[in-house]
Design an enzyme around this catalytic site. Structure first.
Site, PDB file in Angstrom:
ATOM      1  N   ASP A  86       1.728  -7.251  -5.616  1.00  0.00           N
ATOM      2  CA  ASP A  86       2.149  -8.516  -6.235  1.00  0.00           C
ATOM      3  C   ASP A  86       3.404  -9.089  -5.568  1.00  0.00           C
ATOM      4  O   ASP A  86       4.348  -8.360  -5.294  1.00  0.00           O
ATOM      5  CB  ASP A  86       2.412  -8.304  -7.723  1.00  0.00           C
ATOM      6  CG  ASP A  86       1.128  -7.958  -8.464  1.00  0.00           C
ATOM      7  OD1 ASP A  86       0.058  -8.437  -8.039  1.00  0.00           O
ATOM      8  OD2 ASP A  86       1.190  -7.196  -9.443  1.00  0.00           O
ATOM      9  N   GLY A 106       5.356  -4.854   6.009  1.00  0.00           N
ATOM     10  CA  GLY A 106       5.667  -6.225   6.426  1.00  0.00           C
ATOM     11  C   GLY A 106       5.728  -7.207   5.265  1.00  0.00           C
ATOM     12  O   GLY A 106       6.652  -8.027   5.192  1.00  0.00           O
ATOM     13  N   GLY A 107       4.760  -7.130   4.348  1.00  0.00           N
ATOM     14  CA  GLY A 107       4.719  -8.051   3.208  1.00  0.00           C
ATOM     15  C   GLY A 107       5.949  -7.876   2.332  1.00  0.00           C
ATOM     16  O   GLY A 107       6.550  -8.858   1.864  1.00  0.00           O
ATOM     17  N   GLU A 117      -9.640  -0.890  12.261  1.00  0.00           N
ATOM     18  CA  GLU A 117     -10.312  -1.808  11.317  1.00  0.00           C
ATOM     19  C   GLU A 117     -10.140  -3.274  11.713  1.00  0.00           C
ATOM     20  O   GLU A 117     -10.982  -4.111  11.390  1.00  0.00           O
ATOM     21  CB  GLU A 117      -9.820  -1.588   9.886  1.00  0.00           C
ATOM     22  CG  GLU A 117      -8.340  -1.860   9.717  1.00  0.00           C
ATOM     23  CD  GLU A 117      -7.854  -1.693   8.290  1.00  0.00           C
ATOM     24  OE1 GLU A 117      -8.675  -1.612   7.382  1.00  0.00           O
ATOM     25  OE2 GLU A 117      -6.619  -1.642   8.099  1.00  0.00           O
ATOM     26  N   ARG A 165     -23.816   7.142  14.226  1.00  0.00           N
ATOM     27  CA  ARG A 165     -23.374   7.308  12.843  1.00  0.00           C
ATOM     28  C   ARG A 165     -21.970   6.708  12.697  1.00  0.00           C
ATOM     29  O   ARG A 165     -21.235   6.607  13.678  1.00  0.00           O
ATOM     30  CB  ARG A 165     -23.289   8.802  12.475  1.00  0.00           C
ATOM     31  CG  ARG A 165     -24.630   9.491  12.398  1.00  0.00           C
ATOM     32  CD  ARG A 165     -25.400   9.064  11.151  1.00  0.00           C
ATOM     33  NE  ARG A 165     -26.620   9.820  10.977  1.00  0.00           N
ATOM     34  CZ  ARG A 165     -27.812   9.509  11.476  1.00  0.00           C
ATOM     35  NH1 ARG A 165     -27.932   8.424  12.235  1.00  0.00           N
ATOM     36  NH2 ARG A 165     -28.873  10.257  11.242  1.00  0.00           N
ATOM     37  N   GLY A 178       0.835  -1.200   0.000  1.00  0.00           N
ATOM     38  CA  GLY A 178       0.000   0.000   0.000  1.00  0.00           C
ATOM     39  C   GLY A 178       0.867   1.245   0.000  1.00  0.00           C
ATOM     40  O   GLY A 178       1.905   1.269   0.647  1.00  0.00           O
ATOM     41  N   ASP A 201       0.552   1.801   8.992  1.00  0.00           N
ATOM     42  CA  ASP A 201       0.138   0.933  10.103  1.00  0.00           C
ATOM     43  C   ASP A 201       1.165   0.894  11.240  1.00  0.00           C
ATOM     44  O   ASP A 201       0.831   0.481  12.356  1.00  0.00           O
ATOM     45  CB  ASP A 201      -0.079  -0.511   9.606  1.00  0.00           C
ATOM     46  CG  ASP A 201      -1.077  -0.594   8.469  1.00  0.00           C
ATOM     47  OD1 ASP A 201      -1.893   0.332   8.347  1.00  0.00           O
ATOM     48  OD2 ASP A 201      -1.035  -1.576   7.702  1.00  0.00           O
ATOM     49  N   HIS A 224      -4.611  -2.272   9.653  1.00  0.00           N
ATOM     50  CA  HIS A 224      -4.549  -3.719   9.425  1.00  0.00           C
ATOM     51  C   HIS A 224      -4.770  -4.425  10.749  1.00  0.00           C
ATOM     52  O   HIS A 224      -5.780  -4.134  11.395  1.00  0.00           O
ATOM     53  CB  HIS A 224      -3.215  -4.078   8.753  1.00  0.00           C
ATOM     54  CG  HIS A 224      -3.280  -5.398   8.059  1.00  0.00           C
ATOM     55  ND1 HIS A 224      -2.245  -6.300   8.099  1.00  0.00           N
ATOM     56  CD2 HIS A 224      -4.250  -5.977   7.336  1.00  0.00           C
ATOM     57  CE1 HIS A 224      -2.587  -7.387   7.428  1.00  0.00           C
ATOM     58  NE2 HIS A 224      -3.798  -7.210   6.950  1.00  0.00           N
TER      59      HIS A 224
HETATM   60  O1  F6P Z   1      -1.133  -1.399   5.020  1.00  0.00           O
HETATM   61  C1  F6P Z   1      -1.713  -0.174   4.766  1.00  0.00           C
HETATM   62  C2  F6P Z   1      -3.210  -0.304   4.649  1.00  0.00           C
HETATM   63  O2  F6P Z   1      -3.724   0.975   4.396  1.00  0.00           O
HETATM   64  C3  F6P Z   1      -3.912  -0.946   5.839  1.00  0.00           C
HETATM   65  O3  F6P Z   1      -4.097  -0.052   6.899  1.00  0.00           O
HETATM   66  C4  F6P Z   1      -5.177  -1.423   5.209  1.00  0.00           C
HETATM   67  O4  F6P Z   1      -5.700  -2.531   5.910  1.00  0.00           O
HETATM   68  C5  F6P Z   1      -4.750  -1.822   3.826  1.00  0.00           C
HETATM   69  O5  F6P Z   1      -3.531  -1.144   3.567  1.00  0.00           O
HETATM   70  C6  F6P Z   1      -5.732  -1.481   2.735  1.00  0.00           C
HETATM   71  O6  F6P Z   1      -5.250  -2.033   1.567  1.00  0.00           O
HETATM   72  P1  F6P Z   1      -5.722  -1.636   0.108  1.00  0.00           P
HETATM   73  O7  F6P Z   1      -5.213  -0.262  -0.189  1.00  0.00           O
HETATM   74  O8  F6P Z   1      -5.106  -2.659  -0.740  1.00  0.00           O
HETATM   75  O9  F6P Z   1      -7.210  -1.647   0.132  1.00  0.00           O
END
Ligand code: F6P
Length: 374
Positions: free
Chosen positions: A75, A111-112, A230, A291, A12, A135, A179
């Site tokens: 990827d 991390g990935g 989230e 809301r 991301g 994150d 995340h």
């Molecule tokens: O790792 C960054 C992040 O924004 C996370 O906070 C979130 O869960 C994820 O990427 C969202 O991923 P994408 O942009 O692929 O929807």
């Protein structure tokens, strides 16, 4: 002979990526006379040999820009989606690394990306990584760049939601990214004075949350801001997740592991919309109108904060120094005011979540914030 460096951004996007590319490039070229090649859209760009020369001109004027001039993708070298299938394209990446006679490939990511970069290291490539993500969940670094900007955006959102929640006597549940880590929700929740903060590290009990909102109401504040990460889970969801994680850990072979991972993914997508459900349940339990605001990708967009520009420049320029010294197989970690080379194998596979005794949790509780458990 001057060294040749490849750079990619993966995962991301995150504010500060361009500052990091600029930091690496300006130091690598200006101090050491190295040549810099950018690969587009993460590891896919290396596989497809899509390059962009990062000369002085292309590095100019990008410090303050959000996103990444190189583009990014999620990827993975060993699971590249190609024509509806996923294929292991690691060898193609290795081949293109050699074709460009690279001395090092710098992979900027979360991390990935650390994991994927490590796979290339194991194939014999010289690899250096930089830790970026909003994150803040990369292990062995004080902080990741992108986090500070996202913290500012999420805190600003909470500030703005306060006045409208107050005026309408409502509960506003604000969903914050992160995340499976609670850094962003916790940081913004504390800085923005959220009344309830729910993070993945602390399984919540809806009754505890509703009681705390009712108590505020009885004390004359019939409105509340709930900052929910989230990845936050109720006690029950958290048990389900732990069970699944254990099953994955003890899985017999790679096929069983893949099957269980798919089940876990399905479980997570079932949870999508859980912030809406949470708000609905709180409305029912408290009698207060509620809301939902989902901040989503707003938290990743736009110009990086000064702190993120500084951090990314610091890590980027240090990266050029490590390359000059021939120090590879490392992540350039932020350590105090400086940097530290951390062996990549010490970083991969570890998610840095919020420790339960962290000062931010202690101070949230000390000012009376409900953390969902008491
Ligand atoms: O790792 C960054 C992040 O924004 C996370 O906070 C979130 O869960 C994820 O990427 C969202 O991923 P994408 O942009 O692929 O929807």
């Amino acid at each position: 002979m001057a060294k040749s460096i490849g750079v990619l951004t993966a995962g991301g996007d995150s504010p500060g990526l361009n500052a990091a590319i600029r930091g690496i490039g300006k130091a690598a070229d200006g101090i050491y006379g190295m040549q810099l090649i950018g690969f587009k859209d993460g590891f896919r760009g290396v596989m497809e040999n899509r390059i962009m020369m990062l000369d002085r001109q292309s590095l100019s004027g990008i410090l303050t820009r959000g996103g990444t001039i190189l583009g990014t993708s999620r990827d993975k070298p060993h699971k590249m989606p190609i024509g509806g299938k996923t294929m292991d394209m690691t060898d193609a990446i290795v081949e293109n690394y050699r074709r460009h006679h690279l001395d090092c490939l710098v992979c900027i990511g979360g991390g990935g990306t650390q994991k994927n970069a490590y796979r290339l290291l194991q194939k014999g490539l010289n690899i250096i990584t930089l830790p970026k993500t909003i994150d803040n969940d990369v292990a062995k670094t004080d902080v990741t760049f992108g986090f500070d900007t996202a913290l500012i955006i999420a805190t600003d959102a909470i500030d703005r939601l306060h006045s409208t929640a107050h005026s309408h006597h409502r509960i506003i549940v604000v969903e914050i990214m992160g995340h499976q880590a609670g850094w962003l929700a916790l940081g913004a929740g504390v800085a923005g004075g959220a009344d309830v903060i729910l993070i993945p590290e602390i399984p919540f009990d809806i009754n505890v949350v509703s009681r705390s909102i009712l108590r505020r109401s009885q004390l004359g504040s019939p409105f509340s801001i709930v900052a929910v990460a989230e990845g936050a889970l109720s006690g029950e969801q958290s048990k389900e997740q732990d069970l699944m994680d254990k099953k994955i850990e003890n899985a017999g072979g790679p096929e069983e592991k893949a099957q269980l991972k798919a089940e876990l993914k399905a479980l997570s997508s079932l949870r999508e919309g859980s912030t809406m459900r949470l708000a609905g349940m709180l409305e029912e339990l408290t009698g207060l109108e509620s809301r939902v605001t989902i901040l989503g990708h707003l938290q990743r967009g736009g110009i990086p904060s000064p702190a993120d520009r500084l951090l990314a420049t610091r890590l980027g320029t240090a990266c050029a120094d490590y390359i000059d010294k021939g120090i590879y197989g490392i992540m350039v970690a932020a350590r105090g005011d400086g940097t530290e080379p951390v062996p990549l194998e010490e970083v991969v596979g570890i998610k840095k979540t919020v420790p339960l005794d962290h000062e931010w949790i202690k101070c949230a509780r000390a000012v009376g914030t409900c953390m969902g458990d008491s």
